[in-house]
Scaffold this motif. Structure first.
Motif, short mmCIF file in Angstrom:
data_model
loop_
_atom_site.label_atom_id
_atom_site.label_comp_id
_atom_site.label_asym_id
_atom_site.label_seq_id
_atom_site.Cartn_x
_atom_site.Cartn_y
_atom_site.Cartn_z
N HIS A 22 -6.67 -2.59 -30.76
CA HIS A 22 -5.88 -2.34 -32.02
C HIS A 22 -5.07 -1.15 -31.69
O HIS A 22 -5.52 -0.20 -31.82
N GLU B 104 5.95 -2.64 -30.28
CA GLU B 104 6.61 -3.71 -29.95
C GLU B 104 7.19 -4.01 -28.57
O GLU B 104 7.22 -5.05 -28.13
N GLY C 115 -1.71 -3.77 -39.91
CA GLY C 115 -0.47 -3.15 -39.40
C GLY C 115 -0.37 -2.87 -38.05
O GLY C 115 0.11 -1.82 -37.72
N GLN C 116 -1.48 -3.41 -37.09
CA GLN C 116 -1.57 -3.12 -35.80
C GLN C 116 -1.35 -4.20 -34.91
O GLN C 116 -1.61 -5.22 -35.18
N TRP C 117 -0.95 -4.04 -33.85
CA TRP C 117 -0.67 -5.17 -32.74
C TRP C 117 -2.23 -5.22 -32.10
O TRP C 117 -3.06 -4.43 -31.95
N ALA D 25 1.68 -7.29 -35.25
CA ALA D 25 1.56 -6.69 -36.40
C ALA D 25 2.25 -7.43 -37.74
O ALA D 25 3.04 -7.98 -37.37
N ARG E 222 -0.74 0.68 -32.49
CA ARG E 222 0.51 0.87 -33.01
C ARG E 222 1.12 1.86 -32.67
O ARG E 222 0.93 2.69 -31.88
#
Length: 300
Positions: free
Chosen positions: A109, A116, A56-58, A89, A111
């Motif tokens: 990492h 985005e 769930g992370q970029w 993600a 979020r």
């Protein structure tokens, strides 16, 4: 990468406890952008990650030296020095270091609602070309500041400060032209004369201390032969290019010994020397005392 220890000499890695992440997510600043894992891996031999189950992370990886690769969406990309990429993600991916020339990377990492918007405009790697206005050293100092902040603990103030610094770091990449334009030091015409050429080489050295630079690399950067560059450089500075580079490396090593908590085997990678014992010999020959003795000296 997240939470796994690879044992790279000189590495730094921080994996935040779930309680700290939850605290950042509840903060008005942290909810916009916050990190969960962050670190630095020098010369990361055999570094490899495959995530079939998306996270769930970029994931941002900034390659400072060496080479690597990554694969996302069925496409494989090669990564070279002074470039970065971001893995979105929720999408499976894999990446790794080159077998013969493993990368040195900064990674994080993150979020949040802004995550985005920080994506680069392309799925492929983005080059950050060194040059008169590139500000690579300034940018990486921001990353170092985040890790130095975490060295002091995971208080709420420290975490939120680190989050805002990360946001700025990501902005320097996403809006790279604006970041560079903010500190243009010379015109293109000034770079064309010999003095400008040597100044440009010195800046290039300063911004690439972590790389294994050779005289041929410096000459190629300014488009002249190694012999010609060495002649001009010595006339202008009194030292050969490689002697000047060694002095810059040792000066930066002194700064890190004075003002950071990095171990000596981490500092050597920061100045482009992969062997801690060789680094100690060069430092001692240059400064007259060993790195550990230098650190113990009273300052001020």
């Amino acid at each position: 990468m997240a939470g796994q220890k690879d044992g790279f000499s000189g590495e730094k890695a921080y994996v935040l406890p779930p309680a700290c992440i939850a605290e950042m997510e509840k903060d008005p600043v942290g909810e916009l952008l916050h990190f969960t894992d962050i670190g630095y891996y020098p010369v990361a031999h055999n570094h490899f990650r495959r995530r079939v189950e998306p996270i769930g992370q970029w994931v941002l990886i900034y390659c400072r030296a060496g080479k690597g690769w990554y694969s996302v969406g069925g496409q494989r990309y090669e990564v070279t020095p002074n470039s970065y990429f971001v893995l979105p993600a929720g999408i499976p991916h894999e990446y790794g270091a080159d077998a013969s020339d493993p990368w040195t990377i900064y990674w994080v990492h993150y979020r949040g609602r802004m995550a985005e918007t920080m994506m680069p405009p392309t799925q492929g790697p983005v080059a950050v070309h060194p040059g008169p206005s590139s500000r690579i050293a300034d940018r990486l100092n921001l990353f170092e500041e985040i890790m130095a902040t975490l060295d002091c603990g995971y208080s709420r103030d420290s975490l939120i400060f680190a989050c805002t610094t990360l946001s700025y770091f990501l902005s320097t990449l996403r809006h790279i032209d604006s970041y560079r334009a903010a500190r243009m030091s010379q015109t293109a015409e000034a770079e064309m004369d010999n003095a400008g050429m040597i100044d440009s080489v010195i800046r290039y050295m300063s911004e690439n201390l972590e790389r294994d630079l050779r005289l041929a690399d410096l000459a190629e950067y300014v488009g002249v032969t190694p012999t010609y560059l060495s002649h001009l450089f010595t006339l202008r500075t009194g030292n050969s290019p490689m002697t000047h580079l060694r002095q810059l490396r040792m000066s930066h090593a002194c700064h890190l010994l004075d003002f950071s908590t990095l171990h000596i085997n981490q500092i050597c990678h920061k100045v482009g020397i992969s062997d801690p014992y060789y680094f100690s010999r060069v430092f001692t020959a240059t400064m007259g005392i060993s790195p550990s003795e230098y650190r113990r000296q009273p300052k001020g």
